[in-house]
Motif scaffolding. Structure first.
Motif, PDB file in Angstrom:
ATOM      1  N   UNK A  44     -41.927-109.251  -4.803  1.00  0.00           N
ATOM      2  CA  UNK A  44     -42.494-110.050  -3.722  1.00  0.00           C
ATOM      3  C   UNK A  44     -41.427-110.991  -3.207  1.00  0.00           C
ATOM      4  N   UNK A  45     -40.270-110.430  -2.868  1.00  0.00           N
ATOM      5  CA  UNK A  45     -39.038-111.198  -2.677  1.00  0.00           C
ATOM      6  C   UNK A  45     -39.008-112.084  -1.439  1.00  0.00           C
ATOM      7  N   UNK A  46     -39.858-111.844  -0.452  1.00  0.00           N
ATOM      8  CA  UNK A  46     -39.743-112.622   0.779  1.00  0.00           C
ATOM      9  C   UNK A  46     -38.365-112.436   1.372  1.00  0.00           C
ATOM     10  N   UNK A  47     -37.726-113.516   1.769  1.00  0.00           N
ATOM     11  CA  UNK A  47     -36.403-113.434   2.385  1.00  0.00           C
ATOM     12  C   UNK A  47     -35.287-113.198   1.367  1.00  0.00           C
ATOM     13  N   UNK A  48     -35.612-113.261   0.083  1.00  0.00           N
ATOM     14  CA  UNK A  48     -34.676-112.816  -0.938  1.00  0.00           C
ATOM     15  C   UNK A  48     -33.753-113.839  -1.558  1.00  0.00           C
ATOM     16  N   UNK A  49     -34.110-115.107  -1.514  1.00  0.00           N
ATOM     17  CA  UNK A  49     -33.241-116.125  -2.115  1.00  0.00           C
ATOM     18  C   UNK A  49     -32.998-115.851  -3.600  1.00  0.00           C
ATOM     19  N   UNK A  50     -34.031-115.437  -4.317  1.00  0.00           N
ATOM     20  CA  UNK A  50     -33.864-115.145  -5.746  1.00  0.00           C
ATOM     21  C   UNK A  50     -32.994-113.914  -5.952  1.00  0.00           C
ATOM     22  N   UNK A  51     -33.205-112.885  -5.134  1.00  0.00           N
ATOM     23  CA  UNK A  51     -32.413-111.659  -5.240  1.00  0.00           C
ATOM     24  C   UNK A  51     -30.938-111.945  -4.986  1.00  0.00           C
ATOM     25  N   UNK A  52     -30.654-112.778  -4.000  1.00  0.00           N
ATOM     26  CA  UNK A  52     -29.265-113.112  -3.690  1.00  0.00           C
ATOM     27  C   UNK A  52     -28.611-113.864  -4.850  1.00  0.00           C
ATOM     28  N   UNK A  53     -29.354-114.758  -5.469  1.00  0.00           N
ATOM     29  CA  UNK A  53     -28.825-115.479  -6.624  1.00  0.00           C
ATOM     30  C   UNK A  53     -28.531-114.499  -7.763  1.00  0.00           C
ATOM     31  N   UNK A  54     -29.459-113.578  -8.021  1.00  0.00           N
ATOM     32  CA  UNK A  54     -29.282-112.603  -9.100  1.00  0.00           C
ATOM     33  C   UNK A  54     -28.082-111.704  -8.832  1.00  0.00           C
ATOM     34  N   UNK A  55     -27.955-111.212  -7.600  1.00  0.00           N
ATOM     35  CA  UNK A  55     -26.817-110.355  -7.250  1.00  0.00           C
ATOM     36  C   UNK A  55     -25.511-111.132  -7.362  1.00  0.00           C
ATOM     37  N   UNK A  56     -25.536-112.397  -6.971  1.00  0.00           N
ATOM     38  CA  UNK A  56     -24.352-113.237  -7.078  1.00  0.00           C
ATOM     39  C   UNK A  56     -23.924-113.481  -8.521  1.00  0.00           C
ATOM     40  N   UNK A  57     -24.855-113.312  -9.444  1.00  0.00           N
ATOM     41  CA  UNK A  57     -24.543-113.466 -10.873  1.00  0.00           C
ATOM     42  C   UNK A  57     -24.121-112.147 -11.513  1.00  0.00           C
ATOM     43  N   UNK A  58     -23.941-111.105 -10.686  1.00  0.00           N
ATOM     44  CA  UNK A  58     -23.426-109.835 -11.179  1.00  0.00           C
ATOM     45  C   UNK A  58     -24.469-108.840 -11.640  1.00  0.00           C
ATOM     46  N   UNK A  59     -25.742-109.125 -11.408  1.00  0.00           N
ATOM     47  CA  UNK A  59     -26.790-108.181 -11.801  1.00  0.00           C
ATOM     48  C   UNK A  59     -27.031-107.165 -10.690  1.00  0.00           C
ATOM     49  N   UNK A  60     -27.264-105.921 -11.051  1.00  0.00           N
ATOM     50  CA  UNK A  60     -27.664-104.904 -10.076  1.00  0.00           C
ATOM     51  C   UNK A  60     -29.095-105.250  -9.674  1.00  0.00           C
ATOM     52  N   UNK A  61     -29.279-105.619  -8.418  1.00  0.00           N
ATOM     53  CA  UNK A  61     -30.529-106.260  -8.016  1.00  0.00           C
ATOM     54  C   UNK A  61     -31.324-105.434  -7.020  1.00  0.00           C
TER      55      UNK A  61
END
Length: 194
Positions: A44-61
């Motif tokens: 339920x990512x919406x605009x994806x602020x959490x996803x961007x943080x996770x990807x920025x930490x090196x996780x395949x998101x």
């Protein structure tokens, strides 16, 4: 939840959003509990602020939302930051994540109680769930109007009881109501390694 009116409501909200919101506090305050590698889902990512943080930490998101507008805008935000996020328009109620498919799941401002078993099963052994959403016990009317989309006292603990608790916060209406973390509950929990 393949209701065109419901989807249109969220498309409108994400079209009108002027900026990317901050990641939810349960994630940003507990980054030290993230694994250093693995796969993550922003549900339920919406605009994806959490996803961007996770990807920025090196996780395949991966990032799922029912709104095509949200996913389109997330892809733009990710591209502008040089990040890879696999966005997907997906009705998670109809198509929940597969068992043992993620090392991290983040769910924020999303409440579908019937999905709790599927979310726990979707964590790989040693996987971590970050969850933050609205509570019925609150100090103001921010959040959803319907009580169905709000947690009862300690309900988040009960929904994910089989997991090992790492962090929990729910302050309700105790003490100085002008301070603290109000209107929401936060949980970080681990699927124990086998």
């Amino acid at each position: 939840m393949d209701d065109p009116g419901f989807i249109a409501k969220w498309d409108k909200r994400y079209t009108e959003a002027r900026q990317l919101p901050d990641p939810v506090r349960v994630l940003s305050d507990n980054l030290h509990l993230l694994p250093t590698a693995g796969t993550a889902l922003d549900l339920g990512c919406g605009l994806g602020a959490n996803a961007l943080l996770l990807a920025g930490r090196g996780l395949e998101t991966r990032a799922w939302d029912i709104s095509p507008v949200a996913i389109e805008r997330l892809r733009e935000f990710a591209g502008n930051r040089g990040l890879v996020v696999h966005g997907e328009v997906r009705d998670v109620e109809a198509r929940p994540p597969l068992p043992e498919s993620f090392d991290v799941i983040v769910a924020a401002h999303f409440l579908e109680r019937g999905l709790a078993p599927a979310l726990m099963a979707a964590l790989r052994p040693g996987g971590v769930l970050f969850y933050e959403t609205w509570t019925r016990t609150r100090v103001d009317d921010t959040g959803p109007a319907s009580e169905n989309f709000r947690l009862g006292d300690n309900e988040l603990l009960e929904l994910f009881r089989p997991l090992r608790l790492l962090f929990y916060r729910e302050e309700g209406r105790v003490g100085d109501l002008s301070r603290g973390f109000r209107n929401k509950a936060q949980l970080v929990a681990l699927r124990p390694p086998e």
